[in-house]
Write a protein that holds these residues in place. Structure first.
Motif, short mmCIF file in Angstrom:
data_model
loop_
_atom_site.label_atom_id
_atom_site.label_comp_id
_atom_site.label_asym_id
_atom_site.label_seq_id
_atom_site.Cartn_x
_atom_site.Cartn_y
_atom_site.Cartn_z
N ASP A 123 -5.08 -5.97 -3.71
CA ASP A 123 -4.50 -4.69 -4.11
C ASP A 123 -3.11 -4.93 -4.72
OD1 ASP A 123 -3.51 -2.14 -4.35
OD2 ASP A 123 -4.02 -1.52 -2.31
N ARG A 149 0.84 9.50 -10.97
CA ARG A 149 0.34 8.45 -10.10
C ARG A 149 0.88 8.68 -8.69
NH1 ARG A 149 1.52 1.88 -9.95
NH2 ARG A 149 -0.28 1.34 -8.66
N GLU A 173 -3.19 5.51 -4.35
CA GLU A 173 -3.66 5.00 -5.64
C GLU A 173 -4.58 6.03 -6.29
OE1 GLU A 173 -2.61 3.60 -7.77
OE2 GLU A 173 -3.53 1.77 -8.48
N ASN A 230 -9.14 -1.31 -3.15
CA ASN A 230 -8.40 -1.68 -4.35
C ASN A 230 -8.38 -3.18 -4.62
OD1 ASN A 230 -7.27 0.57 -5.97
ND2 ASN A 230 -6.48 1.18 -3.97
N ARG A 289 -0.83 -2.95 -5.45
CA ARG A 289 0.25 -2.08 -4.96
C ARG A 289 1.04 -2.72 -3.83
NH1 ARG A 289 -2.55 2.75 -2.61
NH2 ARG A 289 -3.92 1.06 -1.91
#
Length: 891
Positions: free
Chosen positions: A665, A215, A220, A625, A667
């Motif tokens: 998102d 990853r 991403e 995302n 993240r």
């Protein structure tokens, strides 16, 4: 109108079943004819080599040991998501070598901007930031794998993969070693995996399935060594090969893990109650062991297990009378769960539901005025053993044996006289499972058997003495696993006293006493019941952009699984069908998307056509995302055999529901999810509005906080209340309920390092329901709601001043015909855990736990906010402090 006279005539269920099976066979033939030859995939290979006998690799993440020079680098990773098949944006290289006891993996993850590598600390099995994982199918069965993961921060993760990648079990915690290091080129990692933690058979050369998965957090991007298309039918079946493992000997696992627990409880004292003096102290010890009978098969043992650090169950309340399903959280029962699993139908129906073992006692002590009672909350598991594993020849084997002891409620009166009353008998549970792969691992057949035997004494003769189930299952995949047909058959047999079997017949699961059912009836002289169930399904699981399936599920009226399984409702035949369209190619708008249309219908074994539903679902993951999930359904026909709890079949007004969820998102340091669900029935029969808010915040790499809140309004004008007798006739009473529910779960984790962390979980749960508009059932299957029930007039209903009950004078003659207990309720629960966990050496841990809890009843006439304040915030809570230490001996 007579209730019996309203029953509609329908076709016999056997005709419908034959029709549905014919549809399944048609789909099977059609799939076989239209399936095109798949383009052969290129399966990559990595050939490793053994280290010289006197060589050893130090696991520090540096990859500086000269021993790595004995093997070659491999790279050429491709993107799995989002731009499937393209060359990865960041270079990844790996090496694999081994000695007589360990497999070594070295990985170099290059990064064009090393300063932006996301290095987030977290607990074990929390996959945050940049990470790399290796998946090893050492069984080479194309369905299961062992996964080892390490992040750029050095956080370790491990999972057992089953069902060809559909299920990842993070409760599997093997002993292995890893380290990672960030430098000016990117980051690197090393892994040292004992062969004793993997499962494989004897062979001159081992050939294992292999995948390496990275990853790249900032972009991403998921990149993989062995290319896999997004339209693949699974994960493990698509692996590449690891070769060159020669003359390694399977390592028999032998681990013993004793534990010691010190526990102190404090709680509000009750005057005069000897069992609630305000504090308790307990010292407990136990033992877990793992013995490798062969490298393939393991025997797990537990003696007096402790589950003190396990999360509390979330708050829940059900007004429909059905049991609530809770996930298993106890490590002993979770490990190798996939082998024992037998989901024979849909939902949570399963022949084995491990929460039955150690369940809350099913009886209560009988006490009189002046007596106090101490009821056990769970049955003590005296011991349990689990034999499980999979052989190189494709045999999956599982055998579980567990014994729970006699459980007593202690009773003491004000004079100090003591006695004990048995509330749960000595019980033995046995579960056996077997599956066999064949057809080059593309197919399997299997079976399961369970037995529950209780030592029933006179005061517990309402419990079933014995319960036995058996099942057969199969699955066949063809055309590169893109098409499948699967099915199972289950049977159950229970025995017990006449009262125990009568209670089974009249339980919410069966309801043989239904007044308008001609195919079932209560037989008070029966001492056993035997039933069947099963499923057959065919579909397309991979290849291209389309997926579809169709199937039939049935549960006979006498099927009973709830002694060591989970069955919500018997007496049902269900037809299912769905078709999905996947959008797998990334565009300027989205990374991926999908939509699905599904339909199902249900019938009972008398032939009643009870329900049909049409549903649409859609999902899109945008280029940035963010994401959106939508759905809508139409239910033009809703009949239920259970709403009136043994009364006649009931009709609900047709229903439409829709939902919308979207989120940012995940993240980012701050992310959120917002959701809304709305359900509306015709004639304003009932409705549901649910609001969902989830927040996640990570202000710095070692700390993260998440909050998940739900608020729900669920009014219903015909909520079942009770059954009463009026002039020798059953009166089924319903009412208009105004129900509101609120819950919030809060979690945070602070990691001092990858092996030392502090975690908190807390959840307040409040549900309040107030009733009005009481009525009685008149014509339960009438299309219009006002014809189904008759409202009580002001002259017919009044409220008592002495006991808050409702008094019914139905014929208005001045005499109370019957009364209804006030059904208003307010249920309040709070549970929390604060846990410090230190894995001081691999496999050995120290837990320091502080748990709080309160359960009670609020005032239904007050708002949720006032109940939250008075029943949770202002209440003195039960507190538990415990210190648990474990040490894992590897022999």
């Amino acid at each position: 109108m007579s209730l019996l006279a309203t029953k509609q005539s329908t076709k016999e269920p056997i005709i419908m079943l034959k029709y549905l099976v014919s549809c399944i066979l048609f789909l099977y033939v059609t799939n076989t004819l239209i399936a095109q030859n798949e383009v052969a995939k290129v399966q990559r290979e990595y050939v490793t080599a053994q280290l010289p006998v006197d060589k050893e690799i130090i696991i520090d993440g540096k990859l500086s040991d000269s021993e790595w020079d004995y093997v070659q680098w491999d790279d050429d990773f491709t993107v799995f998501e989002p731009n499937n098949g393209k060359k990865a944006s960041q270079l990844t290289k790996f090496k694999i070598t081994y000695d007589s006891k360990f497999l070594y993996v070295g990985i170099r993850c290059f990064d064009s901007i090393p300063s932006k590598i996301e290095s987030r600390l977290a607990r074990r099995d929390n996959f945050s930031g940049d990470w790399i994982e290796i998946n090893i199918d050492s069984y080479n069965d194309k369905r299961t794998a062992f996964s080892f993961n390490v992040s750029a921060a050095g956080v370790k993760g491990d999972e057992f993969v089953s069902q060809n990648g559909d299920y990842w079990d993070s409760s599997w915690n093997p002993i292995w070693y890893t380290a990672s290091l960030i430098d000016d080129k990117g980051w690197s990692a090393e892994m040292k995996i004992p062969f004793s933690q993997l499962k494989f058979g004897s062979a001159e050369e081992q050939i294992w399935g292999l995948q390496v998965h990275r990853r790249y957090f900032r972009g991403e991007e998921r990149s993989i060594w062995q290319p896999i298309g997004l339209d693949a039918p699974g994960w493990v079946s698509e692996f590449g090969k690891l070769k060159g493992l020669k003359n390694i000997q399977p390592q028999k696992q032998l681990e013993i893990q004793p534990f010691l627990v010190n526990q102190f409880d404090s709680y509000p004292a009750q005057n005069g109650n000897p069992f609630r003096d305000g504090k308790d102290y307990k010292l407990n010890a136990g033992l877990d062991a793992k013995i490798g009978l062969t490298n393939d098969l393991t025997l797990d043992l537990t003696v007096n297990p402790d589950f003190g650090q396990v999360d509390a169950d979330p708050g829940a309340i059900a007004l429909d009378g059905f049991q609530i399903f809770f996930e298993e959280r106890r490590p002993f029962f979770i490990e190798n769960k996939n082998i024992f699993d037998f989901e024979f139908a849909d939902g949570n129906d399963n022949i084995f539901y491990s929460r039955r073992i150690g369940r809350s006692p099913q009886s209560f002590a009988t006490i009189t005025s002046g007596e106090f009672v101490d009821e056990p909350t769970n049955s003590t598991i005296l011991g349990a053993a689990k034999f499980s594993g999979k052989t190189k020849n494709g045999w999956s084997l599982g055998l579980l044996e567990s014994v729970t002891g006699n459980m007593y409620a202690d009773v003491e009166d004000v004079a100090g006289n003591k006695r004990s009353e048995l509330v749960e008998p000595l019980t033995n549970y046995l579960v056996g499972r077997v599956q066999k792969d064949f057809n080059e691992r593309n197919s399997f057949v299997g079976g399961i058997f369970t037995a529950t035997n209780r030592n029933i004494l006179d005061n517990l003769d309402f419990l079933r003495r014995g319960a036995y189930t058996g099942g057969l299952d199969f699955k066949h995949n063809w055309k590169n696993r893109n098409y499948y047909v699967e099915g199972n058959f289950v049977g159950s047999h229970i025995t017990g006293s006449e009262s125990a079997i009568a209670l089974t017949q009249t339980s919410i699961t069966h309801l043989f006493q239904r007044v308008d059912a001609s195919h079932v009836s209560v037989d008070a002289n029966r001492t056993s019941l035997t039933g069947t169930g099963g499923k057959i399904e065919i579909g397309k699981a991979g290849g291209g952009n389309w997926r579809y399936d169709g199937g039939v599920i049935w549960r006979s009226p006498e099927l009973e699984l709830n002694d060591v399984g989970f069955l919500r409702q018997a007496d049902e035949i269900k037809q299912t069908a769905s078709v999905s369209r996947l959008f797998l190619k990334t565009t300027n708008l989205y990374r991926k998307a999908n939509m699905q249309f599904s339909q199902y219908s249900t019938f009972d074994f008398e032939g009643n056509y009870n329900r049909v539903q049409y549903e649409f679902q859609g999902f899109i993951n945008y280029k940035n995302n963010w994401w959106t999930e939508v759905g809508a359904a139409h239910k033009p026909r809703i009949f239920s055999n259970t709403v009136l709890r043994g009364g006649p079949r009931w009709r609900w007004s047709e229903e439409n529901f829709a939902y919308l969820f979207f989120g940012s998102d995940s993240r980012k340091k701050m992310s959120f999810t917002l959701g809304y669900v709305n359900s509306q029935a015709a004639q304003n029969n009932f409705s549901l509005k649910r609001y969902v808010l989830r927040l996640s915040y990570q202000p710095f790499d070692a700390f993260n906080l998440s909050v998940s809140s739900e608020y729900e309004e669920n009014p219903n004008k015909t909520q079942y209340v009770t059954e009463e007798n009026y002039s020798g006739t059953a009166r089924y009473i319903t009412g208009s309920i105004d129900q509101k529910t609120f819950s919030t779960s809060i979690r945070f984790n602070y990691s001092l390092n990858p092996n030392l962390s502090i975690q908190y979980y807390g959840e307040p749960f409040i549900s309040r329901g107030t009733y009005s508009g009481f009525n009685f059932v008149n014509n339960p299957i009438a299309k219009k709601m006002e014809e189904r029930v008759t409202m009580f007039s002001e002259n017919q209903i009044s409220k008592a001043t002495s006991n808050d009950a409702y008094l019914i004078d139905e014929n208005i003659d001045g005499t109370v015909d019957y009364q209804i207990e006030n059904p208003d309720f307010s249920y309040v629960q709070f549970r929390s855990n604060l846990v410090l966990r230190w894995e001081y050496i691999p496999g050995s841990e120290i837990f320091l736990v502080w748990s709080q809890g309160v359960v009670g009843a609020g005032n239904p006439n007050e708002t949720l906010g006032k109940n939250l304040n008075r029943q949770i915030l202002d209440q003195q809570k039960d507190n538990t402090f415990l210190l648990k230490a474990t040490y894992r001996f590897i022999l």
